[in-house]
Design a protein around this motif. Structure first.
Motif, PDB file in Angstrom:
ATOM      1  N   TYR A 130      13.008  12.097  76.201  1.00  0.00           N
ATOM      2  CA  TYR A 130      12.897  10.971  77.128  1.00  0.00           C
ATOM      3  C   TYR A 130      12.162   9.768  76.545  1.00  0.00           C
ATOM      4  O   TYR A 130      12.155   8.703  77.136  1.00  0.00           O
ATOM      5  CB  TYR A 130      12.233  11.415  78.432  1.00  0.00           C
ATOM      6  CG  TYR A 130      13.145  12.279  79.260  1.00  0.00           C
ATOM      7  CD1 TYR A 130      14.195  11.720  79.969  1.00  0.00           C
ATOM      8  CD2 TYR A 130      12.988  13.648  79.314  1.00  0.00           C
ATOM      9  CE1 TYR A 130      15.058  12.505  80.724  1.00  0.00           C
ATOM     10  CE2 TYR A 130      13.836  14.445  80.060  1.00  0.00           C
ATOM     11  CZ  TYR A 130      14.867  13.860  80.762  1.00  0.00           C
ATOM     12  OH  TYR A 130      15.716  14.647  81.504  1.00  0.00           O
ATOM     13  N   LEU A 183       8.942   8.780  76.272  1.00  0.00           N
ATOM     14  CA  LEU A 183       8.108   8.243  77.343  1.00  0.00           C
ATOM     15  C   LEU A 183       7.118   7.199  76.859  1.00  0.00           C
ATOM     16  O   LEU A 183       6.383   7.409  75.906  1.00  0.00           O
ATOM     17  CB  LEU A 183       7.363   9.385  78.034  1.00  0.00           C
ATOM     18  CG  LEU A 183       8.247  10.453  78.671  1.00  0.00           C
ATOM     19  CD1 LEU A 183       7.388  11.606  79.186  1.00  0.00           C
ATOM     20  CD2 LEU A 183       9.092   9.862  79.788  1.00  0.00           C
ATOM     21  N   SER A 227      10.749   6.037  80.959  1.00  0.00           N
ATOM     22  CA  SER A 227      11.548   6.696  79.921  1.00  0.00           C
ATOM     23  C   SER A 227      12.517   5.698  79.309  1.00  0.00           C
ATOM     24  O   SER A 227      12.756   4.621  79.867  1.00  0.00           O
ATOM     25  CB  SER A 227      12.323   7.885  80.502  1.00  0.00           C
ATOM     26  OG  SER A 227      13.488   7.447  81.150  1.00  0.00           O
TER      27      SER A 227
END
Length: 126
Positions: free
Chosen positions: A65, A67, A85
């Protein structure tokens, strides 16, 4: 305010590399990130705000993702990182651990007070 670039699981810990170049450079001009180690962690997961609170708990999935940390706070003895994300979805990364340690890229431990000092130094020079 940084990007989680790595998650490494140990026996009783998980380490997170967080790229925050503007702060890391104040420790050493060649540094780009810090390592946060969560020792004896009890909980680690990421919950999307949308998507019916879809929860990701596997570190290999979390890596995908990419992040970006927007904000961090402590709630109910947990570190809560509000993250964006690379899919432009937002959620909270929850971590509950017995001990948290922060290291520079040469594995020297950095205290929270030192990190706060470096952060204030950066923001006061803008």
């Amino acid at each position: 305010d940084g990007t989680i670039t790595q998650l490494l699981e140990g026996t009783n810990s998980i380490s997170m590399e967080i790229e925050i170049m503007y702060l890391a450079e104040l420790i050493n001009k060649n540094f780009t990130s810090f390592i946060c180690e969560f020792i004896n962690y009890e909980e680690i997961n990421f919950k999307f705000w949308e998507e019916d609170n879809f929860t990701v708990i596997h570190s290999e999935l979390l890596k995908k993702y990419e992040l970006e940390i927007l904000e961090a706070e402590e709630i109910d003895n947990k570190v809560v990182l509000k993250c964006l994300s690379h899919l432009n979805t937002v959620g909270n990364f929850y971590i509950q651990a017995e001990t948290i340690k922060i290291y520079d890229q040469e594995n020297r431990e950095i205290s929270i007070s030192k990190l706060a000092e470096v952060s204030h130094q950066y923001w006061n020079t803008l």
